[in-house]
Design a protein around this motif. Structure first.
Motif, PDB file in Angstrom:
ATOM      1  N   ILE A 107     -10.533  37.525  19.296  1.00  0.00           N
ATOM      2  CA  ILE A 107      -9.803  37.013  20.462  1.00  0.00           C
ATOM      3  C   ILE A 107      -8.932  35.821  20.050  1.00  0.00           C
ATOM      4  N   GLY A 108      -9.392  34.998  19.107  1.00  0.00           N
ATOM      5  CA  GLY A 108      -8.549  33.958  18.543  1.00  0.00           C
ATOM      6  C   GLY A 108      -8.871  32.516  18.881  1.00  0.00           C
ATOM      7  N   TYR A 109     -10.074  32.226  19.378  1.00  0.00           N
ATOM      8  CA  TYR A 109     -10.422  30.833  19.678  1.00  0.00           C
ATOM      9  C   TYR A 109     -10.662  30.053  18.381  1.00  0.00           C
ATOM     10  N   ASN A 110     -10.017  28.896  18.248  1.00  0.00           N
ATOM     11  CA  ASN A 110     -10.155  28.053  17.057  1.00  0.00           C
ATOM     12  C   ASN A 110     -10.574  26.627  17.384  1.00  0.00           C
ATOM     13  N   GLY A 111     -11.078  26.391  18.582  1.00  0.00           N
ATOM     14  CA  GLY A 111     -11.482  25.051  18.975  1.00  0.00           C
ATOM     15  C   GLY A 111     -12.901  24.719  18.547  1.00  0.00           C
ATOM     16  N   PRO A 112     -13.405  23.572  18.984  1.00  0.00           N
ATOM     17  CA  PRO A 112     -14.746  23.130  18.609  1.00  0.00           C
ATOM     18  C   PRO A 112     -15.848  24.052  19.134  1.00  0.00           C
ATOM     19  N   ILE A 113     -16.876  24.236  18.297  1.00  0.00           N
ATOM     20  CA  ILE A 113     -18.079  24.993  18.648  1.00  0.00           C
ATOM     21  C   ILE A 113     -19.261  24.112  18.239  1.00  0.00           C
ATOM     22  N   LEU A 114     -20.142  23.819  19.197  1.00  0.00           N
ATOM     23  CA  LEU A 114     -21.292  22.960  18.920  1.00  0.00           C
ATOM     24  C   LEU A 114     -22.588  23.750  19.062  1.00  0.00           C
ATOM     25  N   MET A 115     -23.527  23.531  18.122  1.00  0.00           N
ATOM     26  CA  MET A 115     -24.866  24.113  18.213  1.00  0.00           C
ATOM     27  C   MET A 115     -25.805  23.298  17.332  1.00  0.00           C
ATOM     28  N   SER A 116     -27.099  23.505  17.517  1.00  0.00           N
ATOM     29  CA  SER A 116     -28.099  22.783  16.727  1.00  0.00           C
ATOM     30  C   SER A 116     -28.173  23.356  15.309  1.00  0.00           C
ATOM     31  N   ALA A 117     -28.766  22.603  14.387  1.00  0.00           N
ATOM     32  CA  ALA A 117     -28.911  23.048  12.995  1.00  0.00           C
ATOM     33  C   ALA A 117     -29.750  24.326  12.883  1.00  0.00           C
ATOM     34  N   PRO A 118     -30.911  24.425  13.563  1.00  0.00           N
ATOM     35  CA  PRO A 118     -31.659  25.678  13.461  1.00  0.00           C
ATOM     36  C   PRO A 118     -30.875  26.886  13.998  1.00  0.00           C
ATOM     37  N   THR A 119     -30.138  26.694  15.074  1.00  0.00           N
ATOM     38  CA  THR A 119     -29.322  27.788  15.613  1.00  0.00           C
ATOM     39  C   THR A 119     -28.261  28.182  14.599  1.00  0.00           C
ATOM     40  N   ARG A 120     -27.620  27.204  13.984  1.00  0.00           N
ATOM     41  CA  ARG A 120     -26.596  27.471  12.962  1.00  0.00           C
ATOM     42  C   ARG A 120     -27.203  28.181  11.753  1.00  0.00           C
ATOM     43  N   ALA A 121     -28.416  27.843  11.397  1.00  0.00           N
ATOM     44  CA  ALA A 121     -29.065  28.452  10.232  1.00  0.00           C
ATOM     45  C   ALA A 121     -29.493  29.903  10.490  1.00  0.00           C
ATOM     46  N   ILE A 122     -29.926  30.201  11.695  1.00  0.00           N
ATOM     47  CA  ILE A 122     -30.468  31.526  12.021  1.00  0.00           C
ATOM     48  C   ILE A 122     -29.390  32.503  12.477  1.00  0.00           C
ATOM     49  N   CYS A 123     -28.369  32.019  13.149  1.00  0.00           N
ATOM     50  CA  CYS A 123     -27.319  32.883  13.706  1.00  0.00           C
ATOM     51  C   CYS A 123     -26.711  33.875  12.709  1.00  0.00           C
ATOM     52  N   PRO A 124     -26.283  33.460  11.520  1.00  0.00           N
ATOM     53  CA  PRO A 124     -25.625  34.423  10.632  1.00  0.00           C
ATOM     54  C   PRO A 124     -26.485  35.647  10.309  1.00  0.00           C
ATOM     55  N   SER A 125     -27.764  35.449  10.082  1.00  0.00           N
ATOM     56  CA  SER A 125     -28.657  36.586   9.772  1.00  0.00           C
ATOM     57  C   SER A 125     -28.805  37.515  10.962  1.00  0.00           C
ATOM     58  N   LEU A 126     -28.989  36.949  12.144  1.00  0.00           N
ATOM     59  CA  LEU A 126     -29.114  37.777  13.346  1.00  0.00           C
ATOM     60  C   LEU A 126     -27.813  38.515  13.653  1.00  0.00           C
ATOM     61  N   LEU A 127     -26.690  37.825  13.513  1.00  0.00           N
ATOM     62  CA  LEU A 127     -25.397  38.449  13.783  1.00  0.00           C
ATOM     63  C   LEU A 127     -25.117  39.588  12.812  1.00  0.00           C
ATOM     64  N   GLU A 128     -25.425  39.391  11.538  1.00  0.00           N
ATOM     65  CA  GLU A 128     -25.207  40.448  10.545  1.00  0.00           C
ATOM     66  C   GLU A 128     -26.121  41.643  10.808  1.00  0.00           C
ATOM     67  N   ASP A 129     -27.368  41.384  11.155  1.00  0.00           N
ATOM     68  CA  ASP A 129     -28.287  42.477  11.463  1.00  0.00           C
ATOM     69  C   ASP A 129     -27.796  43.257  12.683  1.00  0.00           C
ATOM     70  N   TYR A 130     -27.389  42.547  13.714  1.00  0.00           N
ATOM     71  CA  TYR A 130     -26.869  43.189  14.924  1.00  0.00           C
ATOM     72  C   TYR A 130     -25.607  43.992  14.606  1.00  0.00           C
ATOM     73  N   ARG A 131     -24.709  43.411  13.817  1.00  0.00           N
ATOM     74  CA  ARG A 131     -23.475  44.095  13.428  1.00  0.00           C
ATOM     75  C   ARG A 131     -23.782  45.392  12.685  1.00  0.00           C
ATOM     76  N   ARG A 132     -24.708  45.327  11.748  1.00  0.00           N
ATOM     77  CA  ARG A 132     -25.070  46.490  10.953  1.00  0.00           C
ATOM     78  C   ARG A 132     -25.663  47.602  11.826  1.00  0.00           C
ATOM     79  N   VAL A 133     -26.576  47.243  12.711  1.00  0.00           N
ATOM     80  CA  VAL A 133     -27.191  48.227  13.605  1.00  0.00           C
ATOM     81  C   VAL A 133     -26.144  48.844  14.524  1.00  0.00           C
ATOM     82  N   MET A 134     -25.316  48.016  15.136  1.00  0.00           N
ATOM     83  CA  MET A 134     -24.322  48.529  16.080  1.00  0.00           C
ATOM     84  C   MET A 134     -23.266  49.390  15.381  1.00  0.00           C
TER      85      MET A 134
END
Length: 180
Positions: free
Chosen positions: A91-118
């Motif tokens: 979509i093209g959003y390039n502004g600030p994105i805020l999240m906690s360190a644990p969320t930032r650490a876990i998100c990439p693995s969950l997103l990749e797993d979801y992407r692969r399954v879908m």
């Protein structure tokens, strides 16, 4: 509750999860400054219905950063974070994105797993790529508990939410008032 006067200067628009679980994505406008709370997917769909309805953001024709001051991600669950790479990289959003360190650490693995399954098993269209996940995560600013970040006329302070590791509730403060 129906008899209460509207909050002066505050507007809430659900782009997803307005009446169901999934696609958590809510716009909150405070005195003309807009924040997106979460950017999730509905994991039960494999078509366009899995995404929040970003149409209201795209109607103006302006760059998204002119419309949205920042995106706040409360935790890593897919119904709160899985549309973020789509929102930033497609979509093209390039502004600030805020999240906690644990969320930032876990998100990439969950997103990749979801992407692969879908992509591989469900044959979903419009999925993001592994590179899009990486590019999206590079745009994230990690915030600590009780660390206040100011963007424009708003201040954002995350507090422990207790839902899952790293889950936060954001206190959003405008000069002269607060919304939590």
């Amino acid at each position: 509750m129906d008899n209460q006067p509207p909050c002066d200067g505050i507007e809430v628009i659900p782009l997803g999860a307005g009446r169901d679980v999934g696609r958590s994505c809510i716009l909150v406008s405070i005195k003309g400054q807009t924040v997106m709370l979460d950017c999730g997917m509905h994991v039960g769909y494999k078509d366009h219905r899995r995404f929040p309805d970003f149409t209201p953001l795209l109607k103006s024709g302006q760059r998204l950063e002119k419309t949205i001051s920042c995106v706040l991600i409360t935790h890593f669950h897919l119904d709160h974070s899985a549309a973020l790479p789509y929102f930033t990289e497609q979509i093209g959003y390039n502004g600030p994105i805020l999240m906690s360190a644990p969320t930032r650490a876990i998100c990439p693995s969950l997103l990749e797993d979801y992407r692969r399954v879908m992509s591989n098993r469900m044959h979903a269209k419009d999925m993001y790529t592994p590179r899009m996940i990486d590019d999206c995560m590079r745009k994230v600013t990690v915030v600590r508990q009780r660390q206040t970040v100011r963007i424009g006329n708003l201040a954002f302070t995350p507090y422990y939410a207790g839902h899952v590791l790293g889950a936060v509730v954001f206190d959003i403060e405008w000069v002269g008032g607060g919304v939590s």
